[in-house]
Enzyme design. Sequence first.
Site, PDB file in Angstrom:
ATOM      1  N   ASN A  80       0.822  -1.211   0.000  1.00  0.00           N
ATOM      2  CA  ASN A  80       0.000   0.000   0.000  1.00  0.00           C
ATOM      3  C   ASN A  80       0.855   1.259   0.000  1.00  0.00           C
ATOM      4  OD1 ASN A  80      -2.309  -1.536   0.045  1.00  0.00           O
ATOM      5  ND2 ASN A  80      -2.747  -1.221   2.209  1.00  0.00           N
ATOM      6  N   HIS A 472     -15.694   2.143 -14.970  1.00  0.00           N
ATOM      7  CA  HIS A 472     -15.538   1.412 -13.711  1.00  0.00           C
ATOM      8  C   HIS A 472     -16.804   0.636 -13.341  1.00  0.00           C
ATOM      9  CE1 HIS A 472     -14.687   1.152  -9.223  1.00  0.00           C
ATOM     10  NE2 HIS A 472     -13.562   0.741  -9.739  1.00  0.00           N
ATOM     11  N   ARG A 601     -14.291   2.327   4.653  1.00  0.00           N
ATOM     12  CA  ARG A 601     -13.112   1.494   4.904  1.00  0.00           C
ATOM     13  C   ARG A 601     -11.832   2.309   5.032  1.00  0.00           C
ATOM     14  NH1 ARG A 601     -11.576  -1.525  -0.059  1.00  0.00           N
ATOM     15  NH2 ARG A 601     -10.005   0.091  -0.301  1.00  0.00           N
TER      16      ARG A 601
END
Length: 723
Positions: A80, A472, A601
């Site tokens: 990440n 998307h 999240r």
Amino acid sequence: MDAPDALPIDPAASLRLNRTRTGIRTRPAPERNTELTHPQLYFNREISTLQFHIRVLEQALDEAHPLLNRLMFLLIFSSNMDEFFEIRVAGLKQAIGIDESAKSRDGQTYQQTLADISQITHEHVARQYMILNKVLIPSLEQEGIRFLRRANWTKAQQHWIASYFENEIQPVVSPIGLDPSHPFPRLVNKSLNFIVELDGQDAFGRTGGLAIIPAPRSLPRLIQLPAEVSSGEGTDYVFLSSMIHAHANELFPGMIIKGCYQFRLTRNADLAVNPEDVSDLASALKGELLARRYGSGVRLEIANNCPAHLTTFLLQRFELSEQDLYLVDGPVNLGRLMAVIEGAGRPDLLYPPFTPGLPRALRRQTGSYFDTVAEADILLHHPYQSFAPVEQWLKEAAVDPDVLAIKQTLYRTGPGSRIVTALTEAARNGKEVTVVIELRARFDEADNIELASRLQESGANVIYGLMDYKIHAKLMHMVRRENGRLRHYAHLGTGNYHATTARLYTDYSLMTAHPEICQDVHLIFQQIAGMGQPRTTRHVLYAPFTLNSTLIDMIDREAAHARRGCKGYLMIKCNALTEPGLIQALYRASQAGVKCDLIIRSTCCLRPGIEGVSCNIHVRSIVGRFLEHTRVFYFRNANKPELWCGSADAMERNMFHRVETCFPVLDKKLARQIKKDMDTYLLDNCQSWQLEADGHYVATPLPGQQEAISAQETLLYAYALKR
């Protein structure tokens, strides 16, 4: 520079799972009468994203996870952070180059943001290596998984490693001495390299200086020793970097090695394609993919024992500052440790596998998928329920003589995709197959270009999407002749058509024959493929046209109900919340008395808990075994509830710069099922983090005498394990 020595005073305390607060200090909350556009009502996007990565890192210390899963969380944090620097930090640096005074919505200049990022990342990268060295490696050694340091190699191991170096490494390594005829090499993004300081004189009379050893990308970064030289029961690993360090002198015969230090350069990896300069998107992207490997430097990681004069040399070479330097106590490329998780052969140290469940309608299915879906909508909740029905439905359609046309969007699919196999088979069987492939799906661009070629060769119509808008949306549409008439079927989802991530990410997908929803999907495909003004859809919202404005209208409608005395309530679950229009609508709803439960999240720019502005808004983040990926919007709507699922997060890019869809769940039973799932997340007291008004995330205290509730474990049991 805040380097690894800027650690908490108590190292032991820094290695305990932080179940209290994680985050950074922010400015005081604004006054009650502050306008809803005031900068202090918004958290910094980049810092909020970093906080999520830190929550992931915290999982490496949570003993509720199996040991190898804890290692995986630490490696995910590393991955990440790589992407964070490649995209977010690189973007900030580019923006500063254009306008040094540029500010983000929270009122902070990009320069200040970069300084904050440096402070936070230096602290937590150092913490990452402390967790690895002080907690995980010792725990793995107790389980017989050992990482051998050079000082601890036995004679037998030294002999085997020397042979391995001679036969496997030395033939493919190309050291580069630095002199006027050998300039500094162009190093690939995130590649492992060594800077070597030499003394002596070589065969051509050149005196010692510096050399670079690029580690070949074809070589494994972690080598498992054979059983005959193992230290005992279990598995021994040696790092490639250790082997090169130990035998660097063999690469420079006759020279004295004064020092050899590993380093890694992270480059700007964002792709920039100018629509005005592009006639062929696929060709343009191929060129950009080559350029990505050599973008401008944004971060330098180097062994923490490297002398200052060498780190200064490298910083100058890459035009970086001390702020961009990270001295690390271990391998600079931690992501390669994934090989341990995959190859250790220790399922006892991982979460036990499970067989995803199926909805009752599919468990008792006897006919075709078309018959089952025609009877009633089918809802799948991944990963608790299987992704296989989606694949099998498409496979059935590929050979069904009554199916005339198939349309599909593909964003990420993964290697060996059954979806792609079915689409190619359908095209070869003479069906009208149209596939909308988003070539610019970040870090999947090369795979998608190859995928497009494969589909075109089969006879499918391939559309690359739109220059200014990423596709998307997650859509599939099929047309079938039944009893002399055409009937439409559709699949809509919150996640990608990717079988692997469907076992790791939480997502909803809907299989439906609802005529109006299917017609909406058909119109959206026509809009993408053709030209013309926006089509009017009856049920499905889609960006960049109707999604953002309609979501704001539904939030404002909830506020209006509350002002009239109805009990206002809404719930939103998505990956990120940054779009200011939606944030301001939520502030207005809170001011009207609407209770707002937000399950976000990762990135959240909304500041909850401010008296008079957002005191009715509660934000939580769930971090656990599965990556939370569902996007759900629920509105009580004066006891006429509406529930929507979609492909879009509440971000500017999704609302205005992508083609996204959001669909209502019209079957009341299925809508109640999703609402029950969402309520389970609100009860979680094991893996949830609460966002406070000052910007800190507070981990939910352990339940103690109360019932421990993990939302993910509860849903796993309900959908997959309870038979």
